[in-house]
Write an enzyme that holds these catalytic residues in place. Structure first.
Site, PDB file in Angstrom:
ATOM      1  N   LYS A 124       0.884  -1.162   0.000  1.00  0.00           N
ATOM      2  CA  LYS A 124       0.000   0.000   0.000  1.00  0.00           C
ATOM      3  C   LYS A 124       0.921   1.210   0.000  1.00  0.00           C
ATOM      4  O   LYS A 124       1.596   1.486   0.987  1.00  0.00           O
ATOM      5  CB  LYS A 124      -0.916   0.015   1.223  1.00  0.00           C
ATOM      6  CG  LYS A 124      -1.823   1.236   1.206  1.00  0.00           C
ATOM      7  CD  LYS A 124      -2.584   1.468   2.485  1.00  0.00           C
ATOM      8  CE  LYS A 124      -3.161   2.886   2.443  1.00  0.00           C
ATOM      9  NZ  LYS A 124      -3.797   3.284   3.699  1.00  0.00           N
ATOM     10  N   GLY A 185      -8.134   9.978   8.896  1.00  0.00           N
ATOM     11  CA  GLY A 185      -8.514  10.127  10.297  1.00  0.00           C
ATOM     12  C   GLY A 185      -9.492  11.247  10.576  1.00  0.00           C
ATOM     13  O   GLY A 185      -9.855  11.474  11.724  1.00  0.00           O
ATOM     14  N   ALA A 211      -9.512   6.266   3.183  1.00  0.00           N
ATOM     15  CA  ALA A 211      -9.373   7.425   4.070  1.00  0.00           C
ATOM     16  C   ALA A 211     -10.599   8.326   4.103  1.00  0.00           C
ATOM     17  O   ALA A 211     -11.211   8.605   3.083  1.00  0.00           O
ATOM     18  CB  ALA A 211      -8.156   8.284   3.726  1.00  0.00           C
ATOM     19  N   GLY A 212     -10.915   8.757   5.314  1.00  0.00           N
ATOM     20  CA  GLY A 212     -11.966   9.740   5.520  1.00  0.00           C
ATOM     21  C   GLY A 212     -13.279   9.178   6.015  1.00  0.00           C
ATOM     22  O   GLY A 212     -14.151   9.931   6.448  1.00  0.00           O
ATOM     23  N   SER A 234      -9.318   4.366  11.150  1.00  0.00           N
ATOM     24  CA  SER A 234      -9.665   5.126  12.361  1.00  0.00           C
ATOM     25  C   SER A 234     -11.132   4.994  12.743  1.00  0.00           C
ATOM     26  O   SER A 234     -11.455   4.953  13.932  1.00  0.00           O
ATOM     27  CB  SER A 234      -9.358   6.609  12.150  1.00  0.00           C
ATOM     28  OG  SER A 234      -8.032   6.782  11.752  1.00  0.00           O
TER      29      SER A 234
END
Lengths: 284, 68
Positions: A124, A185, A211-212, A234
């Site tokens: 990744k 995050g 992400a997000g 997260s």
């Protein structure tokens, strides 16, 4: 518009595994190909941010994910337990990342270390521009992707929600493109769904929203937009109850994928009755 | 011989190898998930025992940790 979502011809999706809630019956067409391998889950989870390895283990198990990201850091003799032991015990695939790298040079070296440590050429790829936004550095990212593909890696790049950059990464030979929904995050969800849609339309490789994600509806939205998968960390790790949130994310990815395949109704300004007017009795 | 091992100075006997540095860093040399770079170049596991270190080299010994 292409319909990659319908390409899941595999019938390999097996029945529920022990401990899996019976109501979360997976979509039979849910399997997808990534990096030349068939995966049964479209949810990829990060191993970072959990309060303990035990919390991580329970959440990953609940998520049904088959791919879990890990990072590389200096050996700390005082560290308690090992993330890799947990991942091996769960029987999932450890996908190393290049988190914390700011240059192509560092990312390539980290990937080479990861290949040695994990005996995998999957990576990744993250090349960050600054620590306030954690947005990718597009120039360094493409440079690193080109070099890693040349070196035989299966490259899964974390990228901006930029359709042109996504195309460049695909042309470089990346096995997928992984646009962010919003900053890592941040839990802000998908800030530019239109760009995600354009990336999906244009990509011949899997698109994984990375992400997000803040909560389950964000993950469902990503799949409804046509993404092939969701990578999140997260939102589960820092939830009050990570295990329960992992289960929610699993359901959300399944639901969003099913809704995408089912085909949503168009949005309209005005109402359209679902009950016919015909045969309406006269009552006055 | 002094090397920079994971960001700190480490005193190793002359003729020490990468395998010695891995032990000094606190990693079990056999365990999966450990990798080593000397002056930024990866040293393959099979070469740890034969690769001698030189004074003032930078050795990084890394392993898997939790991360997104």
């Amino acid at each position: 518009m292409r319909s990659r979502a319908d390409s899941g011809s595999s019938t390999e999706a097996s029945g529920p595994t022990p401990g899996e809630p019976s109501r979360a019956a997976p979509d039979r067409h849910q399997a997808f190909e990534l990096g030349g391998r068939i995966w049964g889950s479209r949810l990829i989870v990060g191993s970072g941010g959990f309060r303990s390895l035990d919390a991580m283990e329970r959440a990953v198990a609940a998520s049904g994910a088959e791919i879990v990201t890990v990072a590389l850091r200096r050996v700390d003799p005082a560290a308690d337990g090992s993330a890799l032991e947990v991942i091996d015990r769960l029987g999932v695939f450890a996908l190393p990342n290049t988190a914390g790298c700011y240059t192509a040079r560092d990312a390539v070296r980290t990937a080479q270390l990861a290949r040695e440590a994990f005996e995998t050429d999957w990576i990744k790829l993250e090349v960050i521009g600054d620590d306030r936004t954690l947005f990718p550095d597009a120039v360094e990212l493409v440079d690193a992707a080109v070099r890693l593909v040349e070196d035989g890696f299966t490259v899964l790049p974390y990228t901006n929600d930029d359709p042109i950059l996504a195309r460049r990464l695909e042309e470089a030979g990346c096995a997928a493109v992984m646009p962010l929904g919003s900053p890592i995050g941040s839990g802000m969800g998908i800030r530019n769904p239109y760009n995600i849609q354009i990336i999906v339309e244009g990509a011949a490789v899997p698109v994984i929203l990375d992400a997000g994600i803040g909560t389950a509806s964000d993950a469902a939205r990503a799949m409804e937009l046509g993404c092939d998968g969701v990578l999140l960390s997260s939102s589960v790790a820092r939830a009050k109850d990570p295990e329960r949130m992992a289960l929610a994310m699993r359901g959300a990815v399944d639901a969003g994928y099913a809704a995408r395949r089912a085909g949503r109704i168009p949005r309209k300004l005005h109402a359209e009755a679902s009950t016919p007017d015909e045969g309406l009795p006269e009552l006055g | 011989m002094i090397v920079a091992l994971n960001g700190r100075h480490a005193e190793l006997p002359d003729g020490a190898t990468v395998a010695d540095a891995v032990r000094e860093a606190g990693a079990d040399g056999e365990s999966r998930g450990v990798a080593v770079a000397v002056d930024g170049e990866v040293v393959r596991r099979m070469e740890w025992a034969e690769t001698k270190l030189k004074s003032e080299q930078t050795v990084e010994v890394v392993r898997a940790v939790q991360g997104g």
